[in-house]
Design a protein around this motif. Structure first.
Motif, short mmCIF file in Angstrom:
data_model
loop_
_atom_site.label_atom_id
_atom_site.label_comp_id
_atom_site.label_asym_id
_atom_site.label_seq_id
_atom_site.Cartn_x
_atom_site.Cartn_y
_atom_site.Cartn_z
N ARG A 185 35.24 1.53 -16.03
CA ARG A 185 34.76 2.09 -17.28
C ARG A 185 34.22 1.00 -18.21
N SER A 186 34.95 -0.09 -18.34
CA SER A 186 34.51 -1.15 -19.23
C SER A 186 33.21 -1.79 -18.75
N ALA A 187 33.08 -1.94 -17.42
CA ALA A 187 31.85 -2.54 -16.88
C ALA A 187 30.66 -1.62 -17.08
N LEU A 188 30.87 -0.33 -16.92
CA LEU A 188 29.79 0.64 -17.13
C LEU A 188 29.32 0.62 -18.58
N ILE A 189 30.27 0.54 -19.50
CA ILE A 189 29.91 0.46 -20.91
C ILE A 189 29.09 -0.80 -21.19
N ALA A 190 29.48 -1.91 -20.56
CA ALA A 190 28.74 -3.16 -20.74
C ALA A 190 27.29 -3.01 -20.27
N GLN A 191 27.11 -2.30 -19.16
CA GLN A 191 25.75 -2.06 -18.66
C GLN A 191 24.94 -1.22 -19.64
N LEU A 192 25.55 -0.13 -20.12
CA LEU A 192 24.85 0.75 -21.06
C LEU A 192 24.54 0.03 -22.37
N ARG A 193 25.48 -0.79 -22.79
CA ARG A 193 25.27 -1.53 -24.03
C ARG A 193 24.09 -2.50 -23.91
N ASN A 194 23.97 -3.14 -22.76
CA ASN A 194 22.85 -4.07 -22.55
C ASN A 194 21.51 -3.31 -22.54
#
Length: 269
Positions: free
Chosen positions: A197-206
């Motif tokens: 979940r945290s990695a996916l959020i990092a991708q979306l944030r970028n």
């Protein structure tokens, strides 16, 4: 870069409140939620929790205007057993159509354990333990850099080999098998980076931060695997130019000055 004792003592609560009010507002905020939940209920909860948040100031857009500068910057550290090397230059920003081909080029050249520069100065020569190149991406701005901590006596030879690998890739495309290995590595890494979940959020944030669009993540692997050997050669020749790089070295100046002479601006290599 760091505050002085006086500047800290002069900072009052009113200064902190003013900074908060000018920067922490709803207009500049993104909220990401990842997990298993009811979408409608989550939106209600968000509205309840943040609905009264003041809009605040608009986002400040202040993209730096950068240009390459060929120079050699040496910081003396007498008695150092190693020299710290950092060399690089500006490259196209994340919104450029060349950003993904350049990313593949970077991983093949120096951005992975099996890359050419790493294989050369670590595995073959033993000059360093963990060299690495990267493309550091800020808001609509990016730079390529190679870093390595090398044994003092091999400071100059390390730079020679790094630039040699860049020159070789700029003149001769990699083989199909070598490139395919890099593409499989990057594709697999992308999948892993989306597995929590945290990695996916990092991708979306970028994606949001750079304004890359909704299709960026959906087409990333496809675009990675569409890069050809000729593309890699072209990216290297066009963007990773040794004669435009800033070279920063921290080490024992008395022992490395002569080694570094060939890499100073205007020197004949």
């Amino acid at each position: 870069m760091f505050p002085t004792e006086n500047s800290i003592k002069r900072t009052a609560i009113a200064d902190i409140k003013k900074y908060y009010e000018g920067n922490f507002g709803a207009a500049r905020a993104h909220l990401y939620v990842a997990g298993r939940f009811d979408g409608g209920e989550m939106k209600k909860a968000v509205a309840t929790a943040f609905g009264g948040w003041a809009k605040g100031a608009a986002t400040l857009i202040n993209t730096p205007k950068v240009k390459p500068q060929h120079l050699l910057d040496v910081t003396d550290r007498p008695g150092a057993a190693q020299s710290v090397l950092l060399l690089g230059l500006p490259v196209p920003d994340p919104t450029s159509p060349d950003a993904i081909p350049l990313a593949v080029t970077n991983v093949l050249l120096g951005g992975s354990f099996g890359s050419r520069i790493t294989s050369n100065i670590r595995e073959q020569k033993g000059y360093t333990y963990s060299p690495r190149s990267e493309i550091s991406r800020r808001y609509h701005d990016a730079y390529w850099a190679e870093s390595a901590d090398v044994t003092t006596q091999y400071t100059g030879p390390s730079l020679k080999e790094i630039f040699g690998e860049i020159e070789r890739l700029s003149k001769e495309p990699p083989g199909d098998a070598e490139l395919k290995g890099i593409q499989r590595y990057m594709s697999g890494l992308f999948v892993i980076q989306n597995s929590s979940r945290s990695a996916l959020i990092a991708q979306l944030r970028n994606v949001d931060f750079q304004g890359l669009g909704e299709d960026y993540l959906k087409t990333y692997v496809q675009k990675i695997n569409a890069v050809t050997p000729a593309d890699v050669q072209k990216q290297t020749a066009q963007y990773i130019k040794p004669d435009e790089m800033t070279i920063v070295v921290v080490g024992d100046k008395a022992k490395i000055s002569e080694q570094l002479a060939p890499f100073a601006p205007g020197a004949k290599q």
